[in-house]
Design an enzyme around this catalytic site. Sequence first.
Site, PDB file in Angstrom:
ATOM      1  N   CYS A  90      28.266 -14.943 -19.897  1.00  0.00           N
ATOM      2  CA  CYS A  90      27.323 -14.695 -20.994  1.00  0.00           C
ATOM      3  C   CYS A  90      26.752 -13.268 -20.895  1.00  0.00           C
ATOM      4  O   CYS A  90      27.490 -12.312 -21.075  1.00  0.00           O
ATOM      5  CB  CYS A  90      26.241 -15.771 -20.998  1.00  0.00           C
ATOM      6  SG  CYS A  90      25.298 -15.772 -22.522  1.00  0.00           S
ATOM      7  N   HIS A 180      29.168 -20.805 -21.208  1.00  0.00           N
ATOM      8  CA  HIS A 180      28.626 -21.220 -19.900  1.00  0.00           C
ATOM      9  C   HIS A 180      29.504 -22.308 -19.270  1.00  0.00           C
ATOM     10  O   HIS A 180      29.401 -23.466 -19.656  1.00  0.00           O
ATOM     11  CB  HIS A 180      27.194 -21.739 -20.065  1.00  0.00           C
ATOM     12  CG  HIS A 180      26.232 -20.644 -20.383  1.00  0.00           C
ATOM     13  ND1 HIS A 180      25.566 -19.947 -19.404  1.00  0.00           N
ATOM     14  CD2 HIS A 180      25.847 -20.111 -21.566  1.00  0.00           C
ATOM     15  CE1 HIS A 180      24.804 -19.028 -19.971  1.00  0.00           C
ATOM     16  NE2 HIS A 180      24.958 -19.105 -21.289  1.00  0.00           N
ATOM     17  N   GLU A 182      29.149 -23.510 -16.371  1.00  0.00           N
ATOM     18  CA  GLU A 182      28.369 -24.281 -15.395  1.00  0.00           C
ATOM     19  C   GLU A 182      27.670 -25.488 -16.001  1.00  0.00           C
ATOM     20  O   GLU A 182      27.249 -26.384 -15.282  1.00  0.00           O
ATOM     21  CB  GLU A 182      27.346 -23.362 -14.696  1.00  0.00           C
ATOM     22  CG  GLU A 182      26.202 -22.828 -15.563  1.00  0.00           C
ATOM     23  CD  GLU A 182      26.561 -21.591 -16.393  1.00  0.00           C
ATOM     24  OE1 GLU A 182      27.756 -21.339 -16.607  1.00  0.00           O
ATOM     25  OE2 GLU A 182      25.632 -20.894 -16.861  1.00  0.00           O
TER      26      GLU A 182
END
Length: 524
Positions: A90, A180, A182
Amino acid sequence: MLIMDLEKNLTKILIIDYGSQFTQLIARRIRELGVYSRIISHNKIKLKDILNNNVGGLILSGGPLNVYQSNKIKFDKRIFNLGIPILGICFGHQILSKNLGGKVKGSKYREFGLATIKKKNKSLLTRGFFNNKNTCNVWMSHSDEVSKLPKAFSVIASTNNSKFAMIENYKKKIFGIQFHPEVTHTKNGKKILSNFVFSICKLKRNWSSKQQKTKLIKQVKNQVKNSKVICALSGGVDSSVVAKLLKEAIGNKLICIFVNTGLLRKAEEKQVVSTFKKKLKINLIYVNAKNIFLSKLKNVSDPEKKRKIIGNLFIKIFEKHARKIKKIKFLAQGTLYPDLIESKSVTGSQTSKIKSHHNVGGLPKKMKLQLVEPLKYLFKDEVRKLGLELKLGKEIVLRHPFPGPGLAIRMPGTITDKKIKILQEADYIFIRELKKHNLYNKIWQAYAALLPVKTVGVMGDNRTYEYICLLRAITSEDGMTADFFNFNKNFMQLVSNKIINNIRGINRVVYDVTSKPPSTIELE
Ligand code: XMP
């Protein structure tokens, strides 16, 4: 504090934090893969820290800034020439693109939430990531985008609104991704991280709860030697794991003090004494301070005042009993890694200031004790795994978090003995039913609260005028954000009936359907 003072020899993924709310999740995901990871703030990192600490890969986190706010961002371009693989996520993707000659601008269409990403070129980073249509759902949260590729980079994948959503310079092992990986909303996000760690950085697994148990016991022994250590045991996961670890490391030189504030869950004090004193044979001083807590809290309804009174009184009582023990040099605390991470520094926002948390952090200064904090580089889920490794029962290890000020902050308004008893019963029934229906471990935290409002009801043929019980159950990754748990109607009805039929004092049950933000998990 230099964040790299420990585990120097362990090969690690170093995450440079630009203030994203997801930075800790990146670190956790890497550790879940079995590889050690550490977080360091972008304004603390020095090139020599990277060179001297066995860094096998760098991840640049997301963050709320714009890459052109250069006065707020520290970026040392020399990291590109260390030969260490880099993954920018990001904002991290944008900042590395800008610094390598690309361009970043405000997106025409901001992307928040799910987006579909389409494969453009093959990459080692995306092995096993795309479905058979060469797409994948990913989680986006950005209003700027890379608008011109940096030199020597190629596109791996794009979304409709973001042409350069995944890019690479394979030769230099530098990768940038706009979404993202994660967060759990990104399907197969873990594949990206795993490809980066194992195929690109070529790291080996070096992080497991078994290894930690042995290592932490050794560390505690080395630190404490023959001295005595006191520990404030609350019965919660963190202090329980610290106590069990120290018991294994130093045996009877550990002395735990357990203060019963009278604001605990039903029968909790009995459970703590029976587990730690009787079963685990830990030196435990039990202090029943219920009356003094209740008298100091009489007629107090302001949430912050409640918290301050409880926190200060706790410290006073703990100190009084600790002083009676001779030759104490150390205080053991269940400080966790998230307590040490300073990701707030980028925006200056400090969510922790919303409520003054109660813990034993104020103790050592006055008492001149040295700290033993064996869990300070672990996340909560790692502490739980360590607890299981230490053979602490699941009952304790998988327990939901419970706040230091206890039931006081689950009872807006004034606190009375009668209200505490009503609340303890309601909470007990709710939690018992969650366990019976196999829901407890699917929920991050659940509890009952007692609202200071009486409403009219009818039971049998009689009018009742009693309190409202509020139930809260949330899912979360780390307590920073949360969503309410979606129960089915039958379960809600069952719990509501059991509470009302069994507890005098409650005639209405409501369920809290707010997320965090805008609400918080606790009521006060
Ligand atoms: P909030 O209400 O801030 O809670 O959304 C986030 C998490 O922190 C716990 N909590 C506390 N834990 N001392 C603690 O040890 C405290 O004073 C305290 N206040 C809130 C809360 O239960 C939730 O898990």
